[in-house]
Design an enzyme around this catalytic site. Structure first.
Site, PDB file in Angstrom:
ATOM      1  N   SER A 101      35.209  -5.379  34.587  1.00 38.98           N
ATOM      2  CA  SER A 101      35.358  -3.965  34.948  1.00 38.98           C
ATOM      3  C   SER A 101      36.035  -3.892  36.313  1.00 38.98           C
ATOM      4  CB  SER A 101      33.990  -3.274  34.941  1.00 38.98           C
ATOM      5  OG  SER A 101      34.129  -1.883  35.210  1.00 38.98           O
ATOM      6  N   ASP A 148      27.098  -3.937  31.453  1.00 42.46           N
ATOM      7  CA  ASP A 148      27.846  -4.225  30.236  1.00 42.46           C
ATOM      8  C   ASP A 148      28.096  -5.729  30.139  1.00 42.46           C
ATOM      9  OD1 ASP A 148      29.153  -3.719  27.884  1.00 42.46           O
ATOM     10  OD2 ASP A 148      31.026  -3.078  28.817  1.00 42.46           O
ATOM     11  N   HIS A 203      37.293  -2.700  31.169  1.00 45.93           N
ATOM     12  CA  HIS A 203      37.104  -1.251  31.237  1.00 45.93           C
ATOM     13  C   HIS A 203      38.379  -0.616  31.783  1.00 45.93           C
ATOM     14  CE1 HIS A 203      32.499  -2.012  31.808  1.00 45.93           C
ATOM     15  NE2 HIS A 203      32.906  -2.275  30.581  1.00 45.93           N
TER      16      HIS A 203
END
Length: 371
Positions: A186, A309, A213
């Site tokens: 991310s 995540d 992401h």
């Protein structure tokens, strides 16, 4: 509680107002200054010492790239780039120079789009409190040195030094060898992924799949950029793409990537995010699918990023008999996702970014000598 102090730098009056309104809707944020070009922006950063800067890249007098170079050298500060999709190639250059992350630039009159952008901006601003600025500066300087070194090599070489690897003829692969390397990231992920993927050999004997992401519209340019820099074949995944050795599939922004075995082949499936998927493309969705489809032949890697995540995914890979790695705190721009993965207690090894490609190569059976 001390507020997050922000300076907004953008030559568009509309963008400054829109971004300020989004920021000031957060009770923990205070907008302390504005600038309309890079020169004024540097003065504001030096005088006001903000926690965060939102930055437009194309401005008069001094552009955002020059500002980033100066700020990261003399007054390291967290920077989030505000960019239109037409500037997506420039975004990745800004991330190389030390920007933390980016959000899409709001356009006039599109209320649904503005709501999505506001949520994305809020999430990334809140991540500033977990930011490892020293890691960003270290990464940016290492990349500058790597770029200089790359200029001294032949034009066909990759911009990062590769680990010494064995050929297939001198190092037969074991029967239970890895089939896929699955990497999730991310905040801070694009430069980290670039560093890792550019250090892997072109004849890499495993497939690589990536969930980063990122908003829809940016991942294709990201994949095309990496494809130019890396000896591997790198592309944005499309539904039905074959997952095969030497190929890197990057999940398209706004969607999840999962997998389906069809006889001797495995195909990528591009699906809409689930209601529980807070971050998209979902790292967990990808890793859980890898655990199910590839089982013990999976190597899962969790890099820098906010939130948790990937933690469910590494646990699933472990249960399936696969292997997992997590980025070390000292190099992670945000030590959120790796920390949560490590907290599961099943991560096989914690690895700094500068050694991650070597570790992957070693676990794939190609590295001849590791110290």
């Amino acid at each position: 509680m001390r507020k997050i102090r922000v300076v907004v730098i953008d030559d568009s009056a509309y963008s400054r107002r829109a971004i300020t309104k989004m920021l000031e809707s957060m009770p923990e944020v205070e907008v302390i200054g504005y600038a309309t070009d890079g020169e004024e922006g540097i003065r504001k950063i030096i005088d006001l010492k903000p926690d965060l800067v939102t930055l437009d890249l194309e401005m008069p007098r001094m552009d955002g790239f020059t500002l980033l170079r100066i700020v990261m050298e003399y007054s390291p500060t967290a920077v989030i780039v505000i960019s239109s999709r037409s500037e997506d190639e420039k975004v990745f250059r800004a991330l190389e120079l030390g920007a933390v992350d980016f959000v899409a630039k709001p356009t006039k009159g599109v209320s649904e789009e503005i709501l999505t952008i506001r949520e994305d901006l809020h999430r990334k601003v809140r991540g500033v409190i977990h930011l490892n600025l020293a890691g960003i500066v270290r990464r940016e300087r290492e990349q500058e040195r790597a770029s200089v070194a790359a200029g001294r090599r032949t034009s066909g070489s990759a911009p990062y030094a590769k680990a010494a690897v064995r050929t297939e003829s001198t190092a037969p692969r074991p029967a239970g060898r890895l089939e896929v390397v699955a990497i999730g990231a991310s905040t801070g992920g694009p430069p980290a992924l670039q560093r890792i993927l550019c250090a892997l050999p072109g004849a890499f004997p495993q497939a690589v799949v990536v969930s980063q992401h990122m908003p829809a519209g940016f991942t294709r340019t990201f994949a095309e950029r990496l494809n130019r820099l890396s000896p591997l074949e790198i592309c944005e995944a499309a539904d039905g793409d074959e997952v095969r050795a030497g190929r890197v599939l990057i999940a398209p922004g706004g969607h999840n990537m999962v997998f389906e075995r069809q006889g001797s082949e495995v195909r990528a499936r591009i699906v809409k995010p689930g209601t529980d998927d807070r971050y998209v493309p979902s790292v967990d969705a990808m890793l859980l699918s890898c655990a199910e489809v590839f089982g013990p032949r999976t190597l899962g890697v969790v890099l820098t990023g906010m939130g948790n995540d990937g933690s469910k995914g590494v646990a699933a890979i472990n249960r399936a008999g696969g292997q997992t790695l997590a980025e070390a705190e000292e190099t992670a721009v945000v030590f959120g996702m790796p920390k949560e993965a490590i907290a599961t207690g099943v991560v096989d090894k914690i690895v700094s970014l500068d050694r991650m490609s070597r570790e992957i190569i070693q676990r794939c059976g190609l590295l001849s000598d590791v110290d």
